[in-house]
Design a protein around this motif. Sequence first.
Motif, PDB file in Angstrom:
ATOM      1  N   TYR A 166       0.836  -1.204   0.000  1.00  0.00           N
ATOM      2  CA  TYR A 166       0.000   0.000   0.000  1.00  0.00           C
ATOM      3  C   TYR A 166       0.868   1.249   0.000  1.00  0.00           C
ATOM      4  N   ASP A 167       0.461   2.268  -0.762  1.00  0.00           N
ATOM      5  CA  ASP A 167       1.153   3.560  -0.706  1.00  0.00           C
ATOM      6  C   ASP A 167       1.029   4.153   0.700  1.00  0.00           C
ATOM      7  N   VAL A 168      -0.155   4.069   1.259  1.00  0.00           N
ATOM      8  CA  VAL A 168      -0.397   4.478   2.647  1.00  0.00           C
ATOM      9  C   VAL A 168      -0.992   3.272   3.360  1.00  0.00           C
ATOM     10  N   THR A 169      -0.330   2.798   4.383  1.00  0.00           N
ATOM     11  CA  THR A 169      -0.745   1.555   5.029  1.00  0.00           C
ATOM     12  C   THR A 169      -2.107   1.704   5.711  1.00  0.00           C
ATOM     13  N   PRO A 170      -2.837   0.613   5.832  1.00  0.00           N
ATOM     14  CA  PRO A 170      -4.098   0.651   6.589  1.00  0.00           C
ATOM     15  C   PRO A 170      -3.902   1.151   8.015  1.00  0.00           C
ATOM     16  N   GLN A 171      -2.761   0.839   8.609  1.00  0.00           N
ATOM     17  CA  GLN A 171      -2.494   1.305   9.974  1.00  0.00           C
ATOM     18  C   GLN A 171      -2.390   2.831  10.036  1.00  0.00           C
TER      19      GLN A 171
END
Length: 243
Positions: A99-104
């Motif tokens: 992911y480019d921006v993690t779910p976390q």
Amino acid sequence: MISAILDHQFLLGCAIALLSAAAAISILIFRVIFPTIITHPWQLPSKDSRRSKLDKKSTVVLAGSFNPPHLGHLVMIRYLAERYGRVICCIGVNPNKKYDVTPQSRAEILREMLIHDGGCNNVTVEVVSGYIWRFARTQNASLFFRGIRTWDADGGDERTLQILNTWGPLILGWIWPMKTIFLEGDPKYRHVSSTLVRQICARRKEAIDNEDDSADINDELSQLVPERVVGKVADVYGATIVK
């Protein structure tokens, strides 16, 4: 005689089982063909009604990518928080996907949005690996919500997910699927999308790199996400490539 009675009871039992299965399948097909959509303005049941009392005892799940979360998401969460006893915002994660921006990171932004919002004290944010419907069962959730702009705009993509959430539990878990309800967005925020937020963040990053004034872009961004998280959203998403 006894043998004939037993055969009759066996056939009767089979017939009842087949009819029950057919009825269950019909219900699930009906859910997919005629989805439940809550349109705006969203209504709350009367405070002292049986419906309201039951809702206040219920846990519901709102699933989404929240990539990033924005004001359109926030007003939906406020409504669910006011109506139901417990709301879980779920962000799915595929461990095999990059992911480019993690779910976390998305979950952290959403939590920061909610922690300062007085109407969302009964809301939690979870990052879920695997089937969200399976996680929802472990939380005793009774309803599965999806936020949409309108059914005309998002129904095509949402129907695929609805089919998975309807038949997945039955086929993979041998459990009755919880009902999926689609919550149409507040018209005030229907122009707001996660894609638009990411694009503005990219423009802000480009302006900063070119030593241009980014104040107007910050103002534009503050119309889409709560002001308290503008900086964080801009920093996190400004570093990603927007498509």
